[in-house]
Design a protein around this motif. Structure first.
Motif, short mmCIF file in Angstrom:
data_model
loop_
_atom_site.label_atom_id
_atom_site.label_comp_id
_atom_site.label_asym_id
_atom_site.label_seq_id
_atom_site.Cartn_x
_atom_site.Cartn_y
_atom_site.Cartn_z
N VAL A 223 0.89 -1.16 0.00
CA VAL A 223 0.00 0.00 0.00
C VAL A 223 0.92 1.20 0.00
O VAL A 223 1.49 1.57 1.02
CB VAL A 223 -0.92 0.00 1.24
CG1 VAL A 223 -1.84 1.22 1.21
CG2 VAL A 223 -1.73 -1.28 1.31
N TRP A 224 1.12 1.78 -1.16
CA TRP A 224 2.15 2.79 -1.36
C TRP A 224 2.00 3.97 -0.40
O TRP A 224 0.92 4.51 -0.23
CB TRP A 224 2.14 3.29 -2.80
CG TRP A 224 2.52 2.21 -3.76
CD1 TRP A 224 1.70 1.55 -4.65
CD2 TRP A 224 3.81 1.62 -3.91
NE1 TRP A 224 2.39 0.58 -5.32
CE2 TRP A 224 3.69 0.61 -4.89
CE3 TRP A 224 5.05 1.84 -3.30
CZ2 TRP A 224 4.78 -0.17 -5.29
CZ3 TRP A 224 6.13 1.05 -3.69
CH2 TRP A 224 5.99 0.07 -4.67
N GLY A 225 3.12 4.31 0.21
CA GLY A 225 3.14 5.43 1.14
C GLY A 225 2.63 5.07 2.53
O GLY A 225 2.65 5.90 3.43
N VAL A 226 2.19 3.83 2.70
CA VAL A 226 1.65 3.41 3.99
C VAL A 226 2.39 2.20 4.55
O VAL A 226 3.05 2.27 5.57
CB VAL A 226 0.14 3.09 3.90
CG1 VAL A 226 -0.42 2.76 5.29
CG2 VAL A 226 -0.62 4.25 3.30
N GLY A 227 2.28 1.06 3.84
CA GLY A 227 2.94 -0.14 4.35
C GLY A 227 2.53 -1.36 3.55
O GLY A 227 2.43 -1.31 2.32
N TYR A 228 2.26 -2.47 4.24
CA TYR A 228 1.97 -3.74 3.59
C TYR A 228 0.78 -4.43 4.26
O TYR A 228 0.49 -4.19 5.43
CB TYR A 228 3.20 -4.67 3.67
CG TYR A 228 4.45 -4.04 3.13
CD1 TYR A 228 4.78 -4.13 1.78
CD2 TYR A 228 5.30 -3.34 3.97
CE1 TYR A 228 5.93 -3.53 1.28
CE2 TYR A 228 6.45 -2.74 3.48
CZ TYR A 228 6.76 -2.84 2.14
OH TYR A 228 7.89 -2.25 1.65
N LYS A 229 0.11 -5.28 3.49
CA LYS A 229 -0.99 -6.04 4.07
C LYS A 229 -1.16 -7.36 3.34
O LYS A 229 -0.74 -7.52 2.19
CB LYS A 229 -2.29 -5.25 4.05
CG LYS A 229 -2.93 -5.08 2.70
CD LYS A 229 -4.30 -4.42 2.83
CE LYS A 229 -4.96 -4.19 1.47
NZ LYS A 229 -6.31 -3.61 1.61
N ILE A 230 -1.77 -8.31 4.04
CA ILE A 230 -2.14 -9.59 3.45
C ILE A 230 -3.64 -9.74 3.58
O ILE A 230 -4.18 -9.57 4.67
CB ILE A 230 -1.42 -10.76 4.15
CG1 ILE A 230 0.10 -10.71 3.84
CG2 ILE A 230 -2.00 -12.10 3.70
CD1 ILE A 230 0.88 -11.85 4.47
#
Length: 232
Positions: A223-230
């Motif tokens: 999630v650009w500019g934020v982080g990561y998720k699954i």
């Protein structure tokens, strides 16, 4: 419980200094000035962490790290006298969990050692409740007790840091985990600007092992500019 730490550095004064600080903290230290002797120690002793200098007189620290990762999953911290980002990325890609650039403050290294041991213990300790130590969905299975991860019934050879990252993301299924939150949770250290590069390298290597695409991910989404998720 005794904690055995391996130190490998051909600069005797640096190796001796690290040994003094770690012994003062109650750690048992195995100290060597070349890679061959260090690797024999890896094969014969039960180690909880290794500190490897990149530049060694026989085999370099990167090669030694790679050989360690063939059989062992304890944390590895790389020491480098170089500032080039490529050296740090190379170390992380080959399975190192952290790196520190010379010259360094001994107390900072001790803090890094403790942070790695805390993280390793946290994600390898047995949890009584079976449901709490297993995560399974979409063909992905993580077992905190055995520190094993399988994808579509095939075992993935993950470093402790890679396993920890995947565990944190899976534990927050469907929620975006910021790079700062991920770094703090996995490394247990203060987040700095270049910490994002460390996270990115580990995510990239994790995707490679999972055969997951950054452009069209099945598991780890950026999630650009934020982080990561699954997402399940």
């Amino acid at each position: 419980m005794s904690i055995n730490i391996l130190i490998v550095d051909d600069e005797q004064s640096i190796a001796d200094l690290i040994e003094v600080y770690l012994r003062n903290e109650g750690f048992i230290v195995y100290k060597f000035y070349n890679g061959q002797d260090a690797f024999r120690c890896v094969e014969s002793e039960q180690l909880e962490l290794a500190i490897l200098d990149v530049m060694l007189p026989d085999i370099d620290g990167f090669t030694l790290c790679q050989k360690i990762r063939e059989k062992h999953n304890f944390p590895v911290i790389m020491l480098t006298a170089k500032e080039e980002e490529i050296d740090k990325i190379t170390g992380l890609t080959l399975g190192a969990d952290d790196y520190i650039t010379k010259p360094f403050r001994p107390l900072e290294l001790v803090a890094r050692v403790k942070a790695q041991l805390r993280r390793f213990t946290k994600y390898n300790s047995a949890v009584p409740n079976q449901e709490e130590h297993l995560i399974a969905f979409s063909g992905l299975v993580l077992d905190m007790k055995t520190h094993e991860c399988t994808l579509n019934e095939k075992r993935l050879s993950l470093t402790p840091t890679e396993f920890s990252i995947l565990w944190v993301l899976c534990s927050n299924l469907g929620r975006v985990v910021s790079s700062e939150e991920l770094f703090h949770e996995v490394w247990g250290d203060k987040y700095f600007t270049n910490s994002n590069n460390t996270v990115m390298v580990h995510i990239r290597h994790l995707r490679e092992k999972m055969r997951d695409s950054a452009e069209h991910p099945k598991y780890i989404k950026t999630v650009w500019g934020v982080g990561y998720k699954i997402e399940e």
